[in-house]
Write an enzyme that holds these catalytic residues in place. Structure first.
Site, PDB file in Angstrom:
ATOM      1  N   THR A  44       1.021  -0.955   0.015  1.00 37.16           N
ATOM      2  CA  THR A  44       0.105  -0.169  -0.003  1.00 37.16           C
ATOM      3  C   THR A  44       0.773   1.224  -0.013  1.00 37.16           C
ATOM      4  O   THR A  44       2.086   1.251  -0.472  1.00 37.16           O
ATOM      5  CB  THR A  44      -0.964   0.131   1.095  1.00 37.16           C
ATOM      6  N   VAL A  46       0.873   4.709   2.453  1.00 38.80           N
ATOM      7  CA  VAL A  46       1.539   5.188   3.720  1.00 38.80           C
ATOM      8  C   VAL A  46       2.092   4.021   4.460  1.00 38.80           C
ATOM      9  O   VAL A  46       3.312   4.477   5.125  1.00 38.80           O
ATOM     10  CB  VAL A  46       0.239   5.810   4.576  1.00 38.80           C
ATOM     11  N   CYS A  47       1.935   3.060   4.524  1.00 34.28           N
ATOM     12  CA  CYS A  47       2.366   1.689   5.297  1.00 34.28           C
ATOM     13  C   CYS A  47       3.947   1.510   5.067  1.00 34.28           C
ATOM     14  O   CYS A  47       4.730   1.434   6.114  1.00 34.28           O
ATOM     15  CB  CYS A  47       1.740   0.453   4.872  1.00 34.28           C
ATOM     16  N   PRO A  48       4.358   1.759   3.924  1.00 34.27           N
ATOM     17  CA  PRO A  48       5.867   1.507   3.633  1.00 34.27           C
ATOM     18  C   PRO A  48       6.666   2.703   4.264  1.00 34.27           C
ATOM     19  O   PRO A  48       7.895   2.676   4.781  1.00 34.27           O
ATOM     20  CB  PRO A  48       6.169   1.349   2.476  1.00 34.27           C
ATOM     21  N   LEU A  51       6.755   2.109   7.970  1.00 35.58           N
ATOM     22  CA  LEU A  51       7.798   0.590   8.220  1.00 35.58           C
ATOM     23  C   LEU A  51       9.127   1.079   8.109  1.00 35.58           C
ATOM     24  O   LEU A  51      10.068   0.688   8.894  1.00 35.58           O
ATOM     25  CB  LEU A  51       7.397  -0.389   7.521  1.00 35.58           C
TER      26      LEU A  51
END
Length: 187
Positions: A44, A46-48, A51
């Protein structure tokens, strides 16, 4: 009902970490500080970024005795594929928890049932397995790992110094407060 000051629910999930599949349980969180960071999904947008931000500060978390766990409703196989194809996620050295059965997300109260995905939930857990902080965001709002690190340090501080509290913007080494009648109306 808030999960703050409750015990981490029992769980057993698969995880991907540094080229290996392994099992992670609630017992793995005992004996050290832990942070679980739920995110909506692999591959997806925003997720990376989140992380990667955590990966950039991972050694600082480890230096203060904290293990970080990323968690989504994806499988451990998807975590591996994402880790191998994303430059940002490829930096991650902490475990990525797999929750395709949705039990972990549901137990922590972050599951969006109709989507089968987790909200952005952040949980700071003490060595006894007690949830000390809970923060839940809408999927479109990214988090800041430096702010999370500050909150963990504050939780560690007040645990080690009963009777003291950390004011707004407190950071390690700054003054704390000792609540008393003498402070009422003077701050």
């Amino acid at each position: 009902m808030s999960l703050v000051n409750t015990t981490v629910p029992p769980f057993r999930v698969h995880a991907y970490q540094e080229g290996v599949f392994r099992e992670v349980t609630d017992d793995d969180l005992r004996g050290r500080w832990s942070v679980i960071v739920f995110y909506p999904g692999d591959f997806t947008f925003v997720c990376p970024t989140e992380l990667e931000d955590l990966a950039d500060l991972y050694e600082e978390f480890r230096a203060i005795g904290v293990e970080v766990y990323g968690a989504s409703t994806d499988s451990h196989f998807a975590h591996k594929a994402w880790h191998e194809t994303s430059a940002a996620v490829g930096k991650v050295r902490y475990p990525l928890l797999a929750d395709p059965a949705l039990r972990l997300s549901r137990a922590f109260g972050v599951l969006v049932e109709e989507d089968g995905q987790a909200l952005r939930g952040t949980f700071v857990i003490d060595p006894e397995g007690t949830i000390r902080t809970v923060e839940v965001h809408d999927a479109g709002i990214g988090r800041d790992a430096a702010e999370l690190l500050r909150k963990v340090r504050a939780a560690q501080y007040i645990t080690a110094h009963p009777g003291e509290v950390c004011p707004a913007k407190w950071d390690e080494g700054a003054d704390t407060l000792t609540p008393s009648l003498d402070l009422v109306g003077k701050l």
